[in-house]
Design a protein around this motif. Structure first.
Motif, PDB file in Angstrom:
ATOM      1  N   ASP A 153      90.713 141.978  72.013  1.00  0.00           N
ATOM      2  CA  ASP A 153      89.416 142.387  71.467  1.00  0.00           C
ATOM      3  C   ASP A 153      88.694 141.225  70.800  1.00  0.00           C
ATOM      4  OD1 ASP A 153      90.103 144.869  72.322  1.00  0.00           O
ATOM      5  OD2 ASP A 153      90.662 145.639  70.349  1.00  0.00           O
ATOM      6  N   ASN A 154      89.445 140.187  70.427  1.00  0.00           N
ATOM      7  CA  ASN A 154      88.830 139.052  69.725  1.00  0.00           C
ATOM      8  C   ASN A 154      88.359 137.960  70.677  1.00  0.00           C
ATOM      9  OD1 ASN A 154      89.358 140.207  67.178  1.00  0.00           O
ATOM     10  ND2 ASN A 154      91.453 139.412  67.222  1.00  0.00           N
ATOM     11  N   LEU A 155      88.704 138.079  71.961  1.00  0.00           N
ATOM     12  CA  LEU A 155      88.238 137.080  72.926  1.00  0.00           C
ATOM     13  C   LEU A 155      86.733 137.215  73.085  1.00  0.00           C
ATOM     14  CD1 LEU A 155      90.999 137.312  75.683  1.00  0.00           C
ATOM     15  CD2 LEU A 155      90.800 135.631  73.852  1.00  0.00           C
ATOM     16  N   PRO A 156      86.013 136.095  73.123  1.00  0.00           N
ATOM     17  CA  PRO A 156      84.550 136.183  73.226  1.00  0.00           C
ATOM     18  C   PRO A 156      84.112 136.751  74.570  1.00  0.00           C
ATOM     19  CG  PRO A 156      85.286 133.903  73.451  1.00  0.00           C
ATOM     20  CD  PRO A 156      86.489 134.700  73.046  1.00  0.00           C
ATOM     21  N   ALA A 157      83.032 137.516  74.531  1.00  0.00           N
ATOM     22  CA  ALA A 157      82.457 138.079  75.755  1.00  0.00           C
ATOM     23  C   ALA A 157      81.349 137.154  76.237  1.00  0.00           C
ATOM     24  CB  ALA A 157      81.901 139.475  75.484  1.00  0.00           C
ATOM     25  N   THR A 158      81.403 136.747  77.473  1.00  0.00           N
ATOM     26  CA  THR A 158      80.390 135.861  78.035  1.00  0.00           C
ATOM     27  C   THR A 158      79.862 136.435  79.328  1.00  0.00           C
ATOM     28  OG1 THR A 158      82.105 134.600  79.183  1.00  0.00           O
ATOM     29  CG2 THR A 158      81.410 133.783  77.026  1.00  0.00           C
ATOM     30  N   LEU A 159      78.606 136.172  79.603  1.00  0.00           N
ATOM     31  CA  LEU A 159      78.012 136.607  80.865  1.00  0.00           C
ATOM     32  C   LEU A 159      78.395 135.633  81.965  1.00  0.00           C
ATOM     33  CD1 LEU A 159      74.438 137.572  79.626  1.00  0.00           C
ATOM     34  CD2 LEU A 159      76.255 139.127  80.332  1.00  0.00           C
ATOM     35  N   PRO A 160      78.542 136.120  83.184  1.00  0.00           N
ATOM     36  CA  PRO A 160      78.867 135.198  84.285  1.00  0.00           C
ATOM     37  C   PRO A 160      77.722 134.239  84.546  1.00  0.00           C
ATOM     38  CG  PRO A 160      78.333 137.383  85.122  1.00  0.00           C
ATOM     39  CD  PRO A 160      78.417 137.512  83.636  1.00  0.00           C
ATOM     40  N   VAL A 161      78.079 133.014  84.943  1.00  0.00           N
ATOM     41  CA  VAL A 161      77.069 132.007  85.278  1.00  0.00           C
ATOM     42  C   VAL A 161      76.469 132.350  86.627  1.00  0.00           C
ATOM     43  CG1 VAL A 161      76.652 129.566  85.702  1.00  0.00           C
ATOM     44  CG2 VAL A 161      78.283 130.274  83.939  1.00  0.00           C
ATOM     45  N   MET A 162      75.134 132.430  86.678  1.00  0.00           N
ATOM     46  CA  MET A 162      74.453 132.807  87.913  1.00  0.00           C
ATOM     47  C   MET A 162      73.891 131.566  88.598  1.00  0.00           C
ATOM     48  SD  MET A 162      74.909 136.043  87.819  1.00  0.00           S
ATOM     49  CE  MET A 162      73.858 136.594  89.147  1.00  0.00           C
ATOM     50  N   THR A 163      73.944 131.550  89.907  1.00  0.00           N
ATOM     51  CA  THR A 163      73.337 130.451  90.657  1.00  0.00           C
ATOM     52  C   THR A 163      71.861 130.755  90.914  1.00  0.00           C
ATOM     53  OG1 THR A 163      73.861 131.435  92.794  1.00  0.00           O
ATOM     54  CG2 THR A 163      75.550 130.053  91.797  1.00  0.00           C
TER      55      THR A 163
ATOM     56  N   SER B 156      98.240 122.329  76.940  1.00  0.00           N
ATOM     57  CA  SER B 156      97.092 121.550  76.506  1.00  0.00           C
ATOM     58  C   SER B 156      96.162 122.459  75.717  1.00  0.00           C
ATOM     59  CB  SER B 156      96.347 120.962  77.708  1.00  0.00           C
ATOM     60  OG  SER B 156      95.043 120.558  77.349  1.00  0.00           O
ATOM     61  N   LEU B 157      95.803 122.061  74.499  1.00  0.00           N
ATOM     62  CA  LEU B 157      94.910 122.868  73.671  1.00  0.00           C
ATOM     63  C   LEU B 157      93.555 123.032  74.345  1.00  0.00           C
ATOM     64  CD1 LEU B 157      94.422 124.307  70.968  1.00  0.00           C
ATOM     65  CD2 LEU B 157      93.675 122.111  70.032  1.00  0.00           C
ATOM     66  N   ALA B 158      93.056 121.975  74.953  1.00  0.00           N
ATOM     67  CA  ALA B 158      91.755 122.059  75.629  1.00  0.00           C
ATOM     68  C   ALA B 158      91.811 123.060  76.775  1.00  0.00           C
ATOM     69  CB  ALA B 158      91.353 120.673  76.137  1.00  0.00           C
ATOM     70  N   LYS B 159      92.911 123.050  77.510  1.00  0.00           N
ATOM     71  CA  LYS B 159      93.049 123.978  78.638  1.00  0.00           C
ATOM     72  C   LYS B 159      93.162 125.418  78.146  1.00  0.00           C
ATOM     73  CE  LYS B 159      93.780 124.862  83.065  1.00  0.00           C
ATOM     74  NZ  LYS B 159      92.736 124.661  84.098  1.00  0.00           N
ATOM     75  N   ILE B 160      93.872 125.636  77.042  1.00  0.00           N
ATOM     76  CA  ILE B 160      93.998 126.983  76.459  1.00  0.00           C
ATOM     77  C   ILE B 160      92.604 127.539  76.161  1.00  0.00           C
ATOM     78  CG2 ILE B 160      94.746 128.286  74.431  1.00  0.00           C
ATOM     79  CD1 ILE B 160      97.138 126.329  74.260  1.00  0.00           C
ATOM     80  N   ASN B 161      91.797 126.744  75.479  1.00  0.00           N
ATOM     81  CA  ASN B 161      90.460 127.205  75.101  1.00  0.00           C
ATOM     82  C   ASN B 161      89.553 127.358  76.311  1.00  0.00           C
ATOM     83  OD1 ASN B 161      90.741 127.485  72.260  1.00  0.00           O
ATOM     84  ND2 ASN B 161      90.675 125.259  72.029  1.00  0.00           N
ATOM     85  N   HIS B 162      89.747 126.520  77.308  1.00  0.00           N
ATOM     86  CA  HIS B 162      88.946 126.645  78.536  1.00  0.00           C
ATOM     87  C   HIS B 162      89.277 127.939  79.268  1.00  0.00           C
ATOM     88  CE1 HIS B 162      86.921 125.625  82.270  1.00  0.00           C
ATOM     89  NE2 HIS B 162      88.053 125.859  82.913  1.00  0.00           N
ATOM     90  N   VAL B 163      90.570 128.250  79.387  1.00  0.00           N
ATOM     91  CA  VAL B 163      90.989 129.447  80.114  1.00  0.00           C
ATOM     92  C   VAL B 163      90.601 130.719  79.370  1.00  0.00           C
ATOM     93  CG1 VAL B 163      92.997 130.752  80.931  1.00  0.00           C
ATOM     94  CG2 VAL B 163      92.858 128.298  81.343  1.00  0.00           C
ATOM     95  N   LEU B 164      90.806 130.729  78.055  1.00  0.00           N
ATOM     96  CA  LEU B 164      90.566 131.941  77.265  1.00  0.00           C
ATOM     97  C   LEU B 164      89.133 132.042  76.753  1.00  0.00           C
ATOM     98  CD1 LEU B 164      93.861 132.090  75.148  1.00  0.00           C
ATOM     99  CD2 LEU B 164      93.374 133.161  77.353  1.00  0.00           C
ATOM    100  N   GLY B 165      88.367 130.963  76.863  1.00  0.00           N
ATOM    101  CA  GLY B 165      87.001 130.994  76.355  1.00  0.00           C
ATOM    102  C   GLY B 165      86.937 130.996  74.843  1.00  0.00           C
ATOM    103  N   THR B 166      87.962 130.441  74.204  1.00  0.00           N
ATOM    104  CA  THR B 166      88.055 130.460  72.741  1.00  0.00           C
ATOM    105  C   THR B 166      87.818 129.065  72.171  1.00  0.00           C
ATOM    106  OG1 THR B 166      90.455 130.159  72.961  1.00  0.00           O
ATOM    107  CG2 THR B 166      89.642 132.409  72.690  1.00  0.00           C
ATOM    108  N   LYS B 167      87.851 128.969  70.846  1.00  0.00           N
ATOM    109  CA  LYS B 167      87.756 127.697  70.141  1.00  0.00           C
ATOM    110  C   LYS B 167      88.892 127.605  69.123  1.00  0.00           C
ATOM    111  CE  LYS B 167      82.736 127.328  70.674  1.00  0.00           C
ATOM    112  NZ  LYS B 167      81.418 127.228  69.984  1.00  0.00           N
ATOM    113  N   LEU B 168      90.095 127.897  69.603  1.00  0.00           N
ATOM    114  CA  LEU B 168      91.262 127.903  68.723  1.00  0.00           C
ATOM    115  C   LEU B 168      91.635 126.485  68.328  1.00  0.00           C
ATOM    116  CD1 LEU B 168      93.462 130.525  70.615  1.00  0.00           C
ATOM    117  CD2 LEU B 168      92.187 130.901  68.506  1.00  0.00           C
TER     118      LEU B 168
END
Length: 805
Positions: A481-491, A417-429
């Motif tokens: 190296d091209n995967l986006p870097a994101t901060l963890p979601v804090m509660t 699933s393209l949506a699942k790929i982008n969700h897992v990798l954090g990308t917008k492929l």
């Protein structure tokens, strides 16, 4: 695997500097051990032509040689190699040259004769003995006759190549071949490999099936097994191009038949084995389990004793090879070989790994069989090897392949699933980008709809099974190296410990507050030790299918055995006062289900719990000290149920007279006592006291709420009482009676003396107690205390037949 950069360039139009390529491989596929050129650190080493060779006038083994090195006049070099002779092209280290181990060559005189350099063996250029051809072990190496004097030797020996030494992980067995590396590198850079396969030319007048038969006893141990026959071969040295490919890959050249099998192994990752057809005990090949105590002399000259877990290739039911590991000495290809039987197979990877490890026979073949073989190239490799042997050794390939078993090369289809790929990798492929990645990997892809893709994974990538594997492929080709870097979601909730975490932390604090030091031991142990010191009931431990060592084969069901190992370690180093505790998990088997994991708390104490002091006598730890630690810990937990200790002789590892089970409201929660002397001897520890508690039961037990008790401002009154009771009457029995009859003002019962021995009737002992009375709201009178004390006295006389002394 040592990957030759020049060999890669034969199949791939790559214009990337080798060190840059190695870095890309490390970031995308597998680790890199080293990147180097065989010529690193060497200089002024050229081709020489031995014009003349005369005996040294003052030596019986030296020779005085005139060597053409491309200069106007030949130079004189004194050489001690027994094989030096005129007319040969040799390796010359000139004056000022650097050879292996950074040795510098200088002009000088050897027994009165001028020597202006050195004639070299391959080992002197840095070749290891395991790689240099055996024919030149005792002398210098001869270069091809067309080598030009004065030229650098490095191109002639393949030393101008760059070697990328990869550290292949177990899941990427496909990278143990040039074929696998080409496919991966082509995907990195979006290139099209032009991999060359050599077609076999068969002799129609000869059929392999007329010369051989083959059968596999158990399809599991050899999913694929194929044979070819090459007749009329002439065994000789391989051409230099083939030898260079082998020694740059860390393999010693042997002869043109064996070298071809190793070349194909490196190219396709498919191990092959060649047999001298005429030396076989029969021509009916088979693959079976070895018999117990069956003997086989392998190619290294060692006699191996086999068992039923080994796999052997047989001829006339006699072992001729340890399947997937090493052939036998008696059927090896030699200078007299005229007919070759060539084998290509896939053997069970687990059995190959176990037999190679047990016999300490790790080879290039076993390393690949253990990690997996590409079923799609078994026959391709067999055909190419047969054709190369025919070309290099002058033989003819018999028509047909004798096949005993064949595992089909099955591709796998996985839907993404393209949506699942982008969700897992954090990308917008986009779908096109994902499709392009799979096309670079040469994975056929079919677009199902706007979100779904079906990917066909070829058999050469047997490490890919599930959707998550394809996510990894997308990530590594797209570039980590091209995967986006994101901060963890804090509660927004405040952090804190759960009740369970608080309980476990408090348990550690309690132990350390009472003088014990935390230890952490292995969760895996031997099967015998895993069975020891169980709280209840006795069970068989859970064993590992593939243990790393014989000391770590089963999961622990008690913490004490690990603590005793720690105690033994300290005692062996003259640390005699040891007090350790451990809070950790044990693993209790539950049939075919996952084991139950329980938190336990255990302690082990030997020597003295308190350090020696000038004003106290040495006093080794005893049962009551350790029981006191347990009592204090359980008291601090605030348990609502009554804690009782009951003597037991049912624990085989514990001293039968100094062990007690611990109950909370009649539920067994642990035990305390001395380790049995025989058990202590087995662990190599002195007298040691231990305890273990099931924290799961204690955590679930009812607790009393926190209460505030004000300190009384009124004085306390004490009374002492000495009793003569039967030996079988315990302190707990006496205290229970006193507390039951002591009244509302009884605050404390303290045992201060125990005596048994002379001047007492037989079977009797004396116990002395101090009873403390106190009223929280008023001053006690003498009459109130006397009445309460008399009631206790009468109860002791009535219920325990005690005699008040």
């Amino acid at each position: 695997m040592k990957v030759s950069y020049q060999w890669l360039k034969e199949y791939l139009e790559i214009d990337v500097e080798p060190h840059e390529l190695a870095e890309k491989i490390a970031r995308t596929s597998v680790d890199i051990n080293d990147v180097y050129s065989p010529s690193d650190g060497l200089k002024k080493i050229v081709v020489g032509d031995v014009v003349s060779c005369e005996p040294h006038p003052d030596s019986d083994h030296l020779h005085v040689c005139q060597v053409n090195v491309g200069e106007a006049e030949p130079i004189q070099i004194v050489c001690g190699a027994p094989n030096v002779q005129a007319g040969k092209k040799v390796i010359v280290a000139l004056h000022g040259a650097r050879i292996g181990d950074n040795v510098k060559i200088k002009r000088g005189k050897i027994r009165g004769q001028q020597s202006n350099g050195m004639l070299c063996a391959l080992q002197e250029l840095g070749f290891s003995d395991k790689v240099a051809p055996k024919d030149y072990d005792d002398g210098i190496y001869f270069l091809p006759d067309d080598a030009q004097p004065g030229d650098s030797v490095f191109p002639y020996l393949g030393m101008d190549d760059v070697i990328i030494d990869t550290d292949v992980t177990p899941n990427r067995g496909d990278m143990l071949s040039i074929y696998g590396n080409i496919n991966d590198i082509a995907a990195f850079y979006g290139l099209k490999p032009h991999f060359k396969e050599l077609a076999v030319k068969e002799n129609a007048d000869q059929a392999a099936s007329d010369q051989l038969t083959a059968a596999v006893a158990d399809q599991k141990i050899a999913p694929t097994y194929k044979l070819r026959v090459i007749n009329g071969v002439t065994v000789a040295d391989s051409p230099l191009w083939l030898q260079i490919k082998l020694w740059n890959s860390g393999i010693r050249p042997v002869n043109n038949v064996v070298d071809v099998t190793n070349y194909v192994l490196l190219k396709y990752g498919q191990p092959l084995h060649s047999y001298d057809y005429d030396q076989l005990p029969g021509h009916d090949f088979g693959v079976r389990h070895a018999h117990a105590e069956e003997q086989l002399t392998t190619l290294d000259g060692d006699e191996q004793t086999l068992n039923e877990n080994d796999i052997v290739v047989t001829a006339a039911d006699q072992p001729v090879a340890l399947a997937g590991t090493m052939g036998s000495q008696g059927t090896a290809v030699s200078a007299d070989t005229k007919t070759v039987a060539l084998e290509a197979a896939i053997f069970d990877p687990i059995m190959v790994r176990k037999q190679a490890r047990r016999l300490d026979l790790h080879s290039e073949a076993s390393m690949r069989f253990e990690r997996g073989i590409n079923p799609a190239t078994v026959e391709t490799a067999l055909n190419e090897a047969a054709e190369l042997i025919s070309e290099l050794a002058g033989g003819q390939v018999a028509s047909g392949i004798v096949t005993a078993n064949e595992k089909p090369a099955e591709d796998k289809q996985i839907t993404l699933s393209l949506a699942k790929i982008n969700h897992v990798l954090g990308t917008k492929l986009s779908q096109d980008e994902v499709t392009a990645i799979f096309e670079r990997l040469a994975f056929p892809v079919k677009v199902v709809d706007a979100d779904q893709l079906t990917v066909t994974v070829p058999a050469r990538r047997w490490d890919i099974f599930v959707v998550a594997d394809l996510y990894e492929e997308i990530a590594r080709i797209y570039g980590y190296d091209n995967l986006p870097a994101t901060l963890p979601v804090m509660t927004r909730n405040h952090g804190g410990l759960s009740p369970r975490q608080k309980f476990l932390r408090a348990s550690r604090h309690e132990m350390e507050g009472m003088g014990l030091t935390q230890a952490i031991s292995y969760s895996l142990t031997t099967e015998d030790k895993a069975k020891q010191f169980q709280i209840s009931p006795l069970a068989e431990p859970m064993k590992l299918d593939f243990p790393m060592s014989s000391d770590h084969v089963a999961t622990r069901m008690s913490l004490i055995s690990g603590l005793l190992i720690d105690v033994a370690y300290n005692v062996a180093r003259n640390v005699n006062n040891v007090a350790l505790y451990e809070a950790g998990r044990v693993f209790l088997p539950k049939g075919g289900e996952r084991p139950e994991e329980q938190e336990h708390l255990a302690g082990a104490i030997t020597g003295q719990l308190l350090a020696n002091s000038w004003h106290t006598q040495d006093q080794p730890v005893d049962f009551f000290q350790v029981k006191g630690i347990v009592e204090r810990y359980l008291h601090n937990l605030g348990l609502a149920g009554t804690v009782t200790y009951r003597a037991t002789q049912d624990r085989a590892e514990m001293h039968p007279g100094r062990t007690a089970n611990i109950y909370v409201a009649d539920q067994l929660v642990g035990f305390v006592g001395q380790v049995h002397p025989q058990t202590a001897k087995a662990y190599k520890v002195p007298a040691t006291y231990v305890f273990e508690l099931n924290l799961e039961a204690l955590l679930a037990a009812d607790k009393v709420a926190n209460e505030y008790h004000p300190i009384s401002k009124y004085p306390a009154i004490t009374r002492d009482i000495a009793l003569l009771v039967d030996r079988n009457v315990t302190n707990a029995d006496v205290v229970a009676v006193i507390e039951q009859q002591g009244g509302a003002f009884l605050k404390k019962v303290h045992l201060f003396d125990v005596y048994s021995g002379l001047h007492l009737p037989k079977g009797k002992k004396s116990l002395a107690y101090t009873l403390t009375y106190q009223d929280d709201h008023d001053t006690l009178t003498e009459d109130q205390v006397n009445k309460a004390f008399d009631k206790v006295t009468r109860a002791l006389e009535t219920k325990l037949a005690a005699e008040i002394r």
